[in-house]
Scaffold this motif. Structure first.
Motif, PDB file in Angstrom:
ATOM      1  N   UNK A 279     -14.508  15.534 -46.261  1.00  0.00           N
ATOM      2  CA  UNK A 279     -14.288  15.845 -44.848  1.00  0.00           C
ATOM      3  C   UNK A 279     -15.164  17.045 -44.514  1.00  0.00           C
ATOM      4  N   UNK A 280     -15.916  16.957 -43.450  1.00  0.00           N
ATOM      5  CA  UNK A 280     -16.853  18.036 -43.112  1.00  0.00           C
ATOM      6  C   UNK A 280     -16.342  18.810 -41.907  1.00  0.00           C
ATOM      7  N   UNK A 281     -16.491  20.125 -41.993  1.00  0.00           N
ATOM      8  CA  UNK A 281     -16.130  21.032 -40.904  1.00  0.00           C
ATOM      9  C   UNK A 281     -17.424  21.492 -40.237  1.00  0.00           C
ATOM     10  N   UNK A 282     -17.562  21.235 -38.946  1.00  0.00           N
ATOM     11  CA  UNK A 282     -18.800  21.512 -38.225  1.00  0.00           C
ATOM     12  C   UNK A 282     -18.526  22.409 -37.026  1.00  0.00           C
ATOM     13  N   UNK A 283     -19.518  23.200 -36.699  1.00  0.00           N
ATOM     14  CA  UNK A 283     -19.430  24.074 -35.535  1.00  0.00           C
ATOM     15  C   UNK A 283     -19.991  23.387 -34.300  1.00  0.00           C
ATOM     16  N   UNK A 284     -19.422  23.743 -33.168  1.00  0.00           N
ATOM     17  CA  UNK A 284     -19.915  23.208 -31.911  1.00  0.00           C
ATOM     18  C   UNK A 284     -21.249  23.873 -31.557  1.00  0.00           C
ATOM     19  N   UNK A 306     -14.320  19.609 -36.067  1.00  0.00           N
ATOM     20  CA  UNK A 306     -15.262  20.550 -35.475  1.00  0.00           C
ATOM     21  C   UNK A 306     -14.513  21.563 -34.628  1.00  0.00           C
ATOM     22  N   UNK A 307     -15.154  22.734 -34.463  1.00  0.00           N
ATOM     23  CA  UNK A 307     -14.489  23.832 -33.775  1.00  0.00           C
ATOM     24  C   UNK A 307     -15.540  24.695 -33.083  1.00  0.00           C
ATOM     25  N   UNK A 308     -15.081  25.551 -32.198  1.00  0.00           N
ATOM     26  CA  UNK A 308     -15.947  26.486 -31.488  1.00  0.00           C
ATOM     27  C   UNK A 308     -15.897  27.830 -32.195  1.00  0.00           C
ATOM     28  N   UNK A 309     -16.966  28.151 -32.910  1.00  0.00           N
ATOM     29  CA  UNK A 309     -17.027  29.417 -33.631  1.00  0.00           C
ATOM     30  C   UNK A 309     -17.243  30.571 -32.653  1.00  0.00           C
ATOM     31  N   UNK A 310     -16.629  31.735 -32.899  1.00  0.00           N
ATOM     32  CA  UNK A 310     -16.871  32.885 -32.010  1.00  0.00           C
ATOM     33  C   UNK A 310     -18.349  33.216 -31.848  1.00  0.00           C
ATOM     34  N   UNK A 311     -19.166  32.928 -32.869  1.00  0.00           N
ATOM     35  CA  UNK A 311     -20.605  33.192 -32.761  1.00  0.00           C
ATOM     36  C   UNK A 311     -21.275  32.288 -31.751  1.00  0.00           C
ATOM     37  N   UNK A 312     -20.632  31.166 -31.424  1.00  0.00           N
ATOM     38  CA  UNK A 312     -21.189  30.224 -30.458  1.00  0.00           C
ATOM     39  C   UNK A 312     -20.441  30.280 -29.137  1.00  0.00           C
ATOM     40  N   UNK A 313     -19.706  31.340 -28.919  1.00  0.00           N
ATOM     41  CA  UNK A 313     -18.828  31.418 -27.751  1.00  0.00           C
ATOM     42  C   UNK A 313     -19.605  31.340 -26.448  1.00  0.00           C
ATOM     43  N   UNK A 314     -20.883  31.655 -26.493  1.00  0.00           N
ATOM     44  CA  UNK A 314     -21.663  31.609 -25.261  1.00  0.00           C
ATOM     45  C   UNK A 314     -21.832  30.190 -24.735  1.00  0.00           C
ATOM     46  N   UNK A 350     -20.470   3.952 -31.773  1.00  0.00           N
ATOM     47  CA  UNK A 350     -19.256   4.760 -31.716  1.00  0.00           C
ATOM     48  C   UNK A 350     -18.771   5.031 -33.143  1.00  0.00           C
ATOM     49  N   UNK A 351     -18.101   6.146 -33.357  1.00  0.00           N
ATOM     50  CA  UNK A 351     -17.710   6.521 -34.721  1.00  0.00           C
ATOM     51  C   UNK A 351     -16.799   5.484 -35.371  1.00  0.00           C
ATOM     52  N   UNK A 352     -16.920   5.371 -36.680  1.00  0.00           N
ATOM     53  CA  UNK A 352     -15.987   4.530 -37.448  1.00  0.00           C
ATOM     54  C   UNK A 352     -15.110   5.384 -38.347  1.00  0.00           C
ATOM     55  N   UNK A 353     -15.338   6.710 -38.349  1.00  0.00           N
ATOM     56  CA  UNK A 353     -14.511   7.628 -39.132  1.00  0.00           C
ATOM     57  C   UNK A 353     -13.726   8.518 -38.177  1.00  0.00           C
ATOM     58  N   UNK A 354     -12.554   9.021 -38.589  1.00  0.00           N
ATOM     59  CA  UNK A 354     -11.752   9.848 -37.685  1.00  0.00           C
ATOM     60  C   UNK A 354     -12.436  11.183 -37.385  1.00  0.00           C
ATOM     61  N   UNK A 355     -12.285  11.626 -36.144  1.00  0.00           N
ATOM     62  CA  UNK A 355     -12.894  12.874 -35.685  1.00  0.00           C
ATOM     63  C   UNK A 355     -11.836  13.653 -34.912  1.00  0.00           C
ATOM     64  N   UNK A 356     -11.709  14.953 -35.212  1.00  0.00           N
ATOM     65  CA  UNK A 356     -10.680  15.754 -34.554  1.00  0.00           C
ATOM     66  C   UNK A 356     -11.196  17.170 -34.292  1.00  0.00           C
ATOM     67  N   UNK A 357     -11.160  17.640 -33.046  1.00  0.00           N
ATOM     68  CA  UNK A 357     -11.463  19.060 -32.786  1.00  0.00           C
ATOM     69  C   UNK A 357     -10.278  19.927 -33.168  1.00  0.00           C
ATOM     70  N   UNK A 358     -10.566  21.136 -33.642  1.00  0.00           N
ATOM     71  CA  UNK A 358      -9.520  22.095 -33.985  1.00  0.00           C
ATOM     72  C   UNK A 358      -9.883  23.440 -33.359  1.00  0.00           C
ATOM     73  N   UNK A 359      -8.936  24.341 -33.320  1.00  0.00           N
ATOM     74  CA  UNK A 359      -9.189  25.668 -32.761  1.00  0.00           C
ATOM     75  C   UNK A 359      -9.906  26.538 -33.780  1.00  0.00           C
ATOM     76  N   UNK A 360     -10.450  27.648 -33.325  1.00  0.00           N
ATOM     77  CA  UNK A 360     -11.106  28.571 -34.257  1.00  0.00           C
ATOM     78  C   UNK A 360     -10.082  29.210 -35.192  1.00  0.00           C
ATOM     79  N   UNK A 361      -8.809  29.322 -34.760  1.00  0.00           N
ATOM     80  CA  UNK A 361      -7.774  29.852 -35.637  1.00  0.00           C
ATOM     81  C   UNK A 361      -7.521  28.887 -36.798  1.00  0.00           C
ATOM     82  N   UNK A 362      -7.498  27.590 -36.476  1.00  0.00           N
ATOM     83  CA  UNK A 362      -7.381  26.594 -37.550  1.00  0.00           C
ATOM     84  C   UNK A 362      -8.580  26.680 -38.485  1.00  0.00           C
ATOM     85  N   UNK A 363      -9.769  26.791 -37.896  1.00  0.00           N
ATOM     86  CA  UNK A 363     -10.984  26.862 -38.707  1.00  0.00           C
ATOM     87  C   UNK A 363     -10.960  28.078 -39.620  1.00  0.00           C
TER      88      UNK A 363
END
Length: 790
Positions: A279-284, A306-314, A350-363
């Motif tokens: 399972x891969x964790x990716x930044x927005x 995937x999540x929104x990293x504070x470094x990418x908050x812009x 379209x994706x064939x694998x599950x995809x879920x956004x999470x919060x930066x706190x989860x990340x």
């Protein structure tokens, strides 16, 4: 013959280089004096001696326009005896024109001067209370009613049937951390009405940021971080979800793969880390989510978080926004999503694998448990920890992630609302559209919509006082099902009309993100439109009350080149379809914080809240001024020399990367591209002088021709719409999903940022050459004795 032709071409190129140097030297000078470019055009025009009466009228026009700009800094001389050459009819015409110009200036001042921060704040609050996505129809009805109350000439509410994969209320999606003994030590449930986080009271496994071993160590989850997550989604009806993810589950070891670009996945493989079944964790950010997921599947991943990293908050201001903007129109690509158009399988996979956004706190909780090799410095983010990629060993896995996504395909109705103020040419079918728009709600808590409605309100005020724009204005409130679907569906339905009639699209999404300086992305041809608007609006945050937004902008940025001041367009907002699919000139600007210019590795999110809405007021005034300038200008303030400069900057970077490495594709090479760009600049410079010739103002056909050339030239930069060409959405040769250092169709195909595959650029150079030659061709008269000559 060939030799003479080559010599002529060399002279033309040298002349173009000389004129470009003069242009670069003075290109910002006029804006330092905050003078309207139309005034500058009049000042720079040379009139014949037999048009002395016209010069007298011109003097008064210049004076009034100069006063509107703030002051009149130029001396205009004309012979006193010329007054005697004006007939009584000329004098009457002059008095009538002066009166109409004074009234126009008063209308413009009234509009920008009446922009109210209080009304913007009130509207934003009212709209935000309706932001639940299932209330889109109610919000659309309210906006349509407002447009009608402003006495707009036409108001349309247009429904589209959008199919997406929505969460199932009874079966929320979830992400869990499982220990080697099978214990659930961390769990997140994505429920309607707010997510729920639970964790074991026992000790949890985590990796030491100072150790590369795979041994288990003890750590404690931070309850403050866990608890802070719920507050950010408070009041949201929908949980975070990816609206193109299938239902499904995955379980495996977690790997951190940065932004999920192709080069990122390849780097992980080169480290000897197997991606299969992980399972891969990716930044927005950097690339679109659909591209991230497609690449993850290609490299063998079983699931994506995937999540929104504070470094990418812009990029965005809310975690909850990360949902589905990334596949613009998956089920009816190229067609409006209306009844009668049968939904079909998209050209997008379209994706064939599950995809879920999470919060930066989860990340944060996940990344702090990842062991193995430390991530490279430029992969480190804004969380207060050291980022690791993951383990090479497949044995003795200390913990793993289990994710389950439960979505079901659902069709919902999206409502666009289009308010129109018809232009003077509308009755004759020669109207042109100035488009301004905002996607409701999911970008910025409706602040963009509130700002747009403030402009609509004030345009309605002067419209009721008999103001009529030269060009039609369309104010577009895009539906809020998700992402950019509202604008995409409308543009697909009206594609050919927009290709013919659209002058510019002004994007108001996410216009206030900080309090430091103006930040602009735009097609290069409209640079002067932005400079002018910024030079006409005072900066209320400056200690000097006479300081303009343009002057503050220059002071904070310095005196950079064109691409540093106005950046090439990306797709981080709601304008996607207009520049990238249709090559419509586009402006996307915002106020940002000081930290938004830092690199991802050093970024810290600013604490910013525009409680007084003063920056919303500034941005609304800027947007309003641009709309007024564009809709009422006799000659549009487009300047394609800026486009030529961007092309030449791209070519310079391509030479730095490849030298002469790309082999010629027939007669096409870097040298031929350079010659084509020089030719284009020379012709763009020559055509700019045409827009300053007084005769075009006396001949409606010539005036229309000049303006149409200024607008339609942008279309020549579209890649040919043929099977297999570079992407179906990014067809503009100069702009793509983000800013690039050279032509996007060349740079984006590179798999390694350090070593370029320059030989692979040969086919793309063919497309670039064709586009640049087409732009020059548009600026070439059909016959040598035509009115603007050669």
């Amino acid at each position: 013959m060939a030799s003479n032709h080559s010599s002529d071409q060399d002279v033309e190129v040298r002349d173009g280089q000389h004129e470009r140097e003069k242009f670069l030297t003075k290109k910002h000078r006029k804006y330092e004096h905050t003078l309207d470019p139309e005034t500058e055009k009049f000042l720079d025009t040379h009139y014949s001696t037999r048009r002395v009466c016209g010069q007298i009228i011109l003097f008064v026009v210049l004076f009034l326009l100069g006063a509107f700009a703030g002051f009149f800094s130029h001396e205009v001389a004309f012979e006193e005896s010329g007054k005697n050459q004006c007939s009584n009819t000329d004098t009457q015409d002059f008095n009538a024109y002066r009166k109409s110009l004074e009234q126009l200036i008063a209308f413009h001042r009234m509009t920008t001067g009446n922009i109210s921060s209080g009304r913007i704040s009130d509207r934003a609050g009212a709209f935000a209370s309706m932001r639940e996505m299932d209330k889109d129809e109610e919000t659309a009805q309210r906006i349509a009613a407002d447009f009608k109350s402003y006495d707009f000439d036409d108001v349309e509410t247009i429904p589209y049937e959008i199919t997406l994969a929505y969460p199932v209320p009874e079966r929320p999606s979830s992400v869990q951390v499982i220990s080697s003994e099978g214990e659930v030590i961390y769990s997140k449930s994505f429920k309607y009405g707010g997510e729920q986080t639970t964790s074991s009271e026992e000790t949890k496994y985590a990796s030491s940021s100072n150790s590369s071993s795979n041994s288990q160590v003890v750590a404690t989850l931070d309850p403050g971080i866990i608890g802070s997550e719920n507050g950010e989604n408070k009041g949201m009806e929908l949980p975070m979800f990816y609206a193109h993810s299938p239902s499904g589950s995955a379980e495996g070891e977690l790997l951190y793969v940065h932004h999920g670009e192709k080069v990122d996945f390849e780097k992980v493989e080169k480290m000897g880390i197997d991606l299969t079944g992980k399972i891969v964790l990716l930044r927005y950010g950097r690339n679109r989510l659909h591209e991230k997921v497609t690449l993850a599947e290609k490299f063998g991943a079983s699931g994506v978080l995937f999540y929104l990293d504070p470094a990418d908050k812009r990029y965005f201001t809310k975690d909850w926004y990360i949902t589905s903007q990334n596949i613009p129109d998956p089920y009816t690509p190229g067609f409006p999503a209306k009844l009668g158009y049968v939904a079909k399988a998209s050209s997008y996979d379209l994706p064939s694998i599950p995809v879920q956004p999470i919060s930066r706190e989860d990340a944060h909780q996940l990344i702090m448990n990842i062991s193995g090799k430390s991530a490279p410095d430029h992969w480190q983010g804004g969380l207060n920890l050291t980022y690791h990629i993951g383990r090479k060993s497949q044995k003795d896995v200390p913990w793993r992630v289990r994710m389950e996504v439960v979505n079901e395909k659902t069709t919902k109705t999206l409502y666009n609302v289009i308010g129109t103020i018809g232009g003077l040419d509308s009755a004759g079918g020669r109207d042109r559209y100035i488009l301004i728009g905002s996607h409701r709600g999911n970008m910025d808590d409706y602040n963009g919509t509130a700002m747009m409605m403030e402009i609509a309100y004030n345009l309605g005020v002067i419209h009721r006082k008999n103001w009529k724009p030269k060009r039609t204005i369309k104010i577009c409130s895009w539906g809020t099902i998700h992402g950019v679907l509202g604008s995409v569906e409308w543009a697909e339905e009206h594609r050919y009309k927009l290709l013919q009639k659209a002058v510019v699209y002004i994007d108001m999404d996410m216009a206030v993100q900080g309090d430091y300086m103006l930040d602009v992305e735009a097609t290069a041809s409209v640079s002067k439109v932005v400079f002018t608007a910024a030079s006409l609006i005072k900066d209320p945050t400056s200690e000097d009350v006479n300081t303009t937004v343009y002057q503050s902008w220059l002071k904070k940025v310095g005196r950079p080149g064109q691409t540093e001041l106005i950046k090439p367009l990306g797709d981080s907002s709601g304008h996607l379809v207009f520049p990238h699919k249709l090559a419509i000139a586009t402006i996307n600007m915002r106020y940002v914080g000081m930290n938004s210019t830092q690199t991802p590795g050093t970024y810290t999110p600013p604490v910013f809240a525009d409680d007084s809405f003063v920056y919303h007021q500034i941005m609304t005034q800027l947007f309003a001024q641009m709309v007024l300038s564009l809709c009422d200008a006799t000659v549009l303030h487009f300047d394609h020399r800026y486009s030529s400069l961007l092309i030449q900057e791209y070519l310079q970077k391509l030479r730095e990367k490849c030298g002469e490495a790309p082999p010629p594709n027939g007669n096409i090479s870097i040298d031929s591209l350079t010659a084509a760009s020089e030719k284009f600049y020379t012709k763009a410079f020559a055509f700019e002088t045409v827009t300053e010739v007084s005769e075009i103002h006396d001949d409606p056909l010539k005036l229309k021709t000049v303006n149409d050339i200024l607008v339609l030239l942008e279309r020549s930069f579209l890649l040919q719409d043929v099977e297999g060409n570079y992407g179906s959405w990014y067809r503009h040769i100069l702009y793509n999903d983000k800013a690039y250092s050279t032509f996007p169709i060349i740079e984006k195909m590179q798999t390694d940022g350090q070593t370029w595959n320059c030989a692979a650029a040969a086919d793309q150079m063919r497309d670039i050459q064709l586009a640049i030659d087409a732009a020059s061709d548009i600026l070439t008269p059909d016959c040598t004795n035509w009115w603007w000559g050669q």
